[in-house]
Write a protein that holds these residues in place. Sequence first.
Motif, PDB file in Angstrom:
ATOM      1  N   ALA A 168       0.830  -1.202   0.000  1.00 52.69           N
ATOM      2  CA  ALA A 168       0.000   0.000   0.000  1.00 52.69           C
ATOM      3  C   ALA A 168       0.868   1.257   0.000  1.00 52.69           C
ATOM      4  O   ALA A 168       1.306   1.730   1.050  1.00 52.69           O
ATOM      5  CB  ALA A 168      -0.915  -0.018   1.225  1.00 52.69           C
ATOM      6  N   PRO A 169       1.125   1.818  -1.204  1.00 52.71           N
ATOM      7  CA  PRO A 169       1.939   3.032  -1.275  1.00 52.71           C
ATOM      8  C   PRO A 169       1.186   4.267  -0.765  1.00 52.71           C
ATOM      9  O   PRO A 169       0.072   4.550  -1.196  1.00 52.71           O
ATOM     10  CB  PRO A 169       2.265   3.171  -2.762  1.00 52.71           C
ATOM     11  CG  PRO A 169       1.261   2.338  -3.483  1.00 52.71           C
ATOM     12  CD  PRO A 169       0.795   1.277  -2.533  1.00 52.71           C
ATOM     13  N   SER A 170       1.838   5.006   0.170  1.00 50.85           N
ATOM     14  CA  SER A 170       1.179   6.154   0.793  1.00 50.85           C
ATOM     15  C   SER A 170       1.959   7.443   0.587  1.00 50.85           C
ATOM     16  O   SER A 170       1.710   8.433   1.253  1.00 50.85           O
ATOM     17  CB  SER A 170       0.996   5.902   2.296  1.00 50.85           C
ATOM     18  OG  SER A 170       2.244   5.896   2.952  1.00 50.85           O
ATOM     19  N   ASP A 171       2.899   7.431  -0.349  1.00 54.48           N
ATOM     20  CA  ASP A 171       3.831   8.556  -0.511  1.00 54.48           C
ATOM     21  C   ASP A 171       3.298   9.720  -1.339  1.00 54.48           C
ATOM     22  O   ASP A 171       3.763  10.838  -1.203  1.00 54.48           O
ATOM     23  CB  ASP A 171       5.066   8.018  -1.224  1.00 54.48           C
ATOM     24  CG  ASP A 171       4.609   7.295  -2.496  1.00 54.48           C
ATOM     25  OD1 ASP A 171       4.124   6.145  -2.374  1.00 54.48           O
ATOM     26  OD2 ASP A 171       4.666   7.892  -3.579  1.00 54.48           O
ATOM     27  N   MET A 172       2.381   9.431  -2.266  1.00 61.94           N
ATOM     28  CA  MET A 172       1.792  10.437  -3.165  1.00 61.94           C
ATOM     29  C   MET A 172       2.744  10.997  -4.221  1.00 61.94           C
ATOM     30  O   MET A 172       2.541  12.103  -4.735  1.00 61.94           O
ATOM     31  CB  MET A 172       1.138  11.582  -2.374  1.00 61.94           C
ATOM     32  CG  MET A 172      -0.134  11.182  -1.664  1.00 61.94           C
ATOM     33  SD  MET A 172      -1.431  10.566  -2.787  1.00 61.94           S
ATOM     34  CE  MET A 172      -2.151  12.112  -3.383  1.00 61.94           C
ATOM     35  N   MET A 173       3.786  10.222  -4.599  1.00 67.05           N
ATOM     36  CA  MET A 173       4.584  10.622  -5.762  1.00 67.05           C
ATOM     37  C   MET A 173       3.790  10.261  -7.030  1.00 67.05           C
ATOM     38  O   MET A 173       3.079   9.248  -7.058  1.00 67.05           O
ATOM     39  CB  MET A 173       5.931   9.869  -5.798  1.00 67.05           C
ATOM     40  CG  MET A 173       6.845  10.163  -4.629  1.00 67.05           C
ATOM     41  SD  MET A 173       7.337  11.896  -4.510  1.00 67.05           S
ATOM     42  CE  MET A 173       6.821  12.274  -2.831  1.00 67.05           C
ATOM     43  N   ASP A 174       3.922  11.058  -8.073  1.00 72.55           N
ATOM     44  CA  ASP A 174       3.277  10.718  -9.342  1.00 72.55           C
ATOM     45  C   ASP A 174       3.965   9.499  -9.947  1.00 72.55           C
ATOM     46  O   ASP A 174       5.199   9.426  -9.964  1.00 72.55           O
ATOM     47  CB  ASP A 174       3.395  11.892 -10.328  1.00 72.55           C
ATOM     48  CG  ASP A 174       2.511  13.063  -9.929  1.00 72.55           C
ATOM     49  OD1 ASP A 174       1.373  12.814  -9.477  1.00 72.55           O
ATOM     50  OD2 ASP A 174       2.958  14.218 -10.062  1.00 72.55           O
ATOM     51  N   GLY A 175       3.186   8.566 -10.429  1.00 75.91           N
ATOM     52  CA  GLY A 175       3.738   7.415 -11.144  1.00 75.91           C
ATOM     53  C   GLY A 175       4.179   6.271 -10.259  1.00 75.91           C
ATOM     54  O   GLY A 175       4.710   5.270 -10.743  1.00 75.91           O
ATOM     55  N   ARG A 176       3.929   6.376  -8.943  1.00 75.28           N
ATOM     56  CA  ARG A 176       4.485   5.327  -8.064  1.00 75.28           C
ATOM     57  C   ARG A 176       3.757   4.015  -8.189  1.00 75.28           C
ATOM     58  O   ARG A 176       4.370   2.953  -8.071  1.00 75.28           O
ATOM     59  CB  ARG A 176       4.579   5.806  -6.617  1.00 75.28           C
ATOM     60  CG  ARG A 176       3.369   5.563  -5.767  1.00 75.28           C
ATOM     61  CD  ARG A 176       2.344   6.651  -5.882  1.00 75.28           C
ATOM     62  NE  ARG A 176       1.591   6.666  -4.610  1.00 75.28           N
ATOM     63  CZ  ARG A 176       0.319   6.893  -4.473  1.00 75.28           C
ATOM     64  NH1 ARG A 176      -0.414   7.166  -5.512  1.00 75.28           N
ATOM     65  NH2 ARG A 176      -0.273   6.876  -3.296  1.00 75.28           N
ATOM     66  N   VAL A 177       2.465   4.046  -8.474  1.00 72.21           N
ATOM     67  CA  VAL A 177       1.755   2.765  -8.597  1.00 72.21           C
ATOM     68  C   VAL A 177       2.294   1.978  -9.793  1.00 72.21           C
ATOM     69  O   VAL A 177       2.562   0.775  -9.692  1.00 72.21           O
ATOM     70  CB  VAL A 177       0.229   2.984  -8.704  1.00 72.21           C
ATOM     71  CG1 VAL A 177      -0.476   1.670  -9.014  1.00 72.21           C
ATOM     72  CG2 VAL A 177      -0.304   3.583  -7.403  1.00 72.21           C
ATOM     73  N   GLY A 178       2.493   2.679 -10.901  1.00 69.07           N
ATOM     74  CA  GLY A 178       3.033   2.016 -12.091  1.00 69.07           C
ATOM     75  C   GLY A 178       4.424   1.460 -11.849  1.00 69.07           C
ATOM     76  O   GLY A 178       4.732   0.334 -12.245  1.00 69.07           O
ATOM     77  N   ALA A 179       5.250   2.249 -11.171  1.00 75.60           N
ATOM     78  CA  ALA A 179       6.622   1.809 -10.900  1.00 75.60           C
ATOM     79  C   ALA A 179       6.625   0.574 -10.002  1.00 75.60           C
ATOM     80  O   ALA A 179       7.384  -0.381 -10.222  1.00 75.60           O
ATOM     81  CB  ALA A 179       7.418   2.948 -10.250  1.00 75.60           C
ATOM     82  N   ILE A 180       5.764   0.585  -9.007  1.00 76.05           N
ATOM     83  CA  ILE A 180       5.679  -0.551  -8.077  1.00 76.05           C
ATOM     84  C   ILE A 180       5.128  -1.786  -8.785  1.00 76.05           C
ATOM     85  O   ILE A 180       5.650  -2.896  -8.651  1.00 76.05           O
ATOM     86  CB  ILE A 180       4.820  -0.161  -6.850  1.00 76.05           C
ATOM     87  CG1 ILE A 180       5.598   0.813  -5.957  1.00 76.05           C
ATOM     88  CG2 ILE A 180       4.376  -1.396  -6.070  1.00 76.05           C
ATOM     89  CD1 ILE A 180       4.776   1.452  -4.848  1.00 76.05           C
ATOM     90  N   ARG A 181       4.086  -1.580  -9.594  1.00 81.12           N
ATOM     91  CA  ARG A 181       3.473  -2.711 -10.322  1.00 81.12           C
ATOM     92  C   ARG A 181       4.501  -3.383 -11.228  1.00 81.12           C
ATOM     93  O   ARG A 181       4.632  -4.608 -11.247  1.00 81.12           O
ATOM     94  CB  ARG A 181       2.280  -2.177 -11.129  1.00 81.12           C
ATOM     95  CG  ARG A 181       1.459  -3.189 -11.892  1.00 81.12           C
ATOM     96  CD  ARG A 181       0.634  -4.098 -10.971  1.00 81.12           C
ATOM     97  NE  ARG A 181       1.384  -5.266 -10.566  1.00 81.12           N
ATOM     98  CZ  ARG A 181       1.124  -5.982  -9.469  1.00 81.12           C
ATOM     99  NH1 ARG A 181       0.162  -5.659  -8.660  1.00 81.12           N
ATOM    100  NH2 ARG A 181       1.858  -7.035  -9.183  1.00 81.12           N
ATOM    101  N   GLN A 182       5.246  -2.537 -11.948  1.00 77.05           N
ATOM    102  CA  GLN A 182       6.229  -3.071 -12.884  1.00 77.05           C
ATOM    103  C   GLN A 182       7.326  -3.842 -12.146  1.00 77.05           C
ATOM    104  O   GLN A 182       7.710  -4.944 -12.554  1.00 77.05           O
ATOM    105  CB  GLN A 182       6.841  -1.916 -13.671  1.00 77.05           C
ATOM    106  CG  GLN A 182       7.518  -2.340 -14.942  1.00 77.05           C
ATOM    107  CD  GLN A 182       8.200  -1.165 -15.641  1.00 77.05           C
ATOM    108  OE1 GLN A 182       8.222  -0.033 -15.124  1.00 77.05           O
ATOM    109  NE2 GLN A 182       8.759  -1.424 -16.799  1.00 77.05           N
ATOM    110  N   ALA A 183       7.790  -3.269 -11.046  1.00 75.93           N
ATOM    111  CA  ALA A 183       8.861  -3.923 -10.278  1.00 75.93           C
ATOM    112  C   ALA A 183       8.377  -5.233  -9.670  1.00 75.93           C
ATOM    113  O   ALA A 183       9.098  -6.246  -9.676  1.00 75.93           O
ATOM    114  CB  ALA A 183       9.381  -2.980  -9.191  1.00 75.93           C
TER     115      ALA A 183
END
Length: 329
Positions: A168-183
Amino acid sequence: MTGLFPGFPVQRLRRLRENPVLREMVREHHLRPEDLIYPLFVVSGRGVKNPVKAMPGVNQLSVDLLVKEAGEAVRAGIRAIEVFGVPLKKDELASGAYDPDGIVQQAVRAVKDAYPDLLVVTDICLCQYTSHGHCGVVKAGRILNDPTLEYLARTAVSHAAAGADLVAPSDMMDGRVGAIRQALDQAGFEHVPVMAYSAKYASGFYGPFREAAASAPQWGDRRSYQMDPANDREALRETALDIREGADIVMVKPGLAYLDVVRRVKDAFGLPVAVYNVSGEYSMVKAAAANGWIDEQRVVLEILLSCKRAGADLILTYHAKDAAGWLAG
Ligand code: PBG
């Protein structure tokens, strides 16, 4: 409406309120233990239990006591916890966040070992691990977006490797969900879902959490990445982007002051919505209850039900263990 329905005295809404069985039969919304996610704070050491002063009943726990608390929660009917780490050491690049043997990674392994069926969610953020207390990489007084993504992604992969069921990413950086999904996908964790803190506001209600997680920013505030409380259309844009990047569950945070946003998100998108009944909301209830001003059990269950009514499928709440016990009783 008035044309179709004759109104009083033919219509009497009190008829369905007289009988308690009938009241239950026509009840529109229900609160269940499986709606709740119980947040816990983990610190290093053994036998450590540090009470969080601003959150009566909440403690920072070492891994051994966290496992014990998880067991109590399971016995109360709780099906899911979320783990927040409070590391011993902080640095500029939050290395404790993605350390394979970091505090959260240790806690996840221990809890999954003891309670394999308990769903373990982990919070993905850097603020507890950075010396400056911001949720991203800092350079010349600015919180940098793109360089932060790699560290968030590494953190998510290390949590999944430790056995986390959901990140559950809570940082609010733009693009973090995509980066996490890909990784996650590249590391073979394509089955691990992402619950995104999509509409997370820059809120005064997080005050007590920053004591619990020792995560207060050392300078400035979080307004350059968390949302302006004045905005609701923007919440839909944030949520739509997270969904496009692969979010499986989206979250609105805080809860009570933002239930209108929960409803808008629920109506706009077809996926599960979570709401975070945050630390300040918890502490207000605890303080009023301690003074005998409100009936704690009644108020807590009413608040949690209001989240369901607003459209939330899942509720993160520090009241979770108590509420599950009350629901069972
Ligand atoms: C970390 C984080 C915060 C909360 C959850 N994850 C604090 C913040 O953003 O300052 C707040 C939770 C609460 O208040 O209960 N990014």
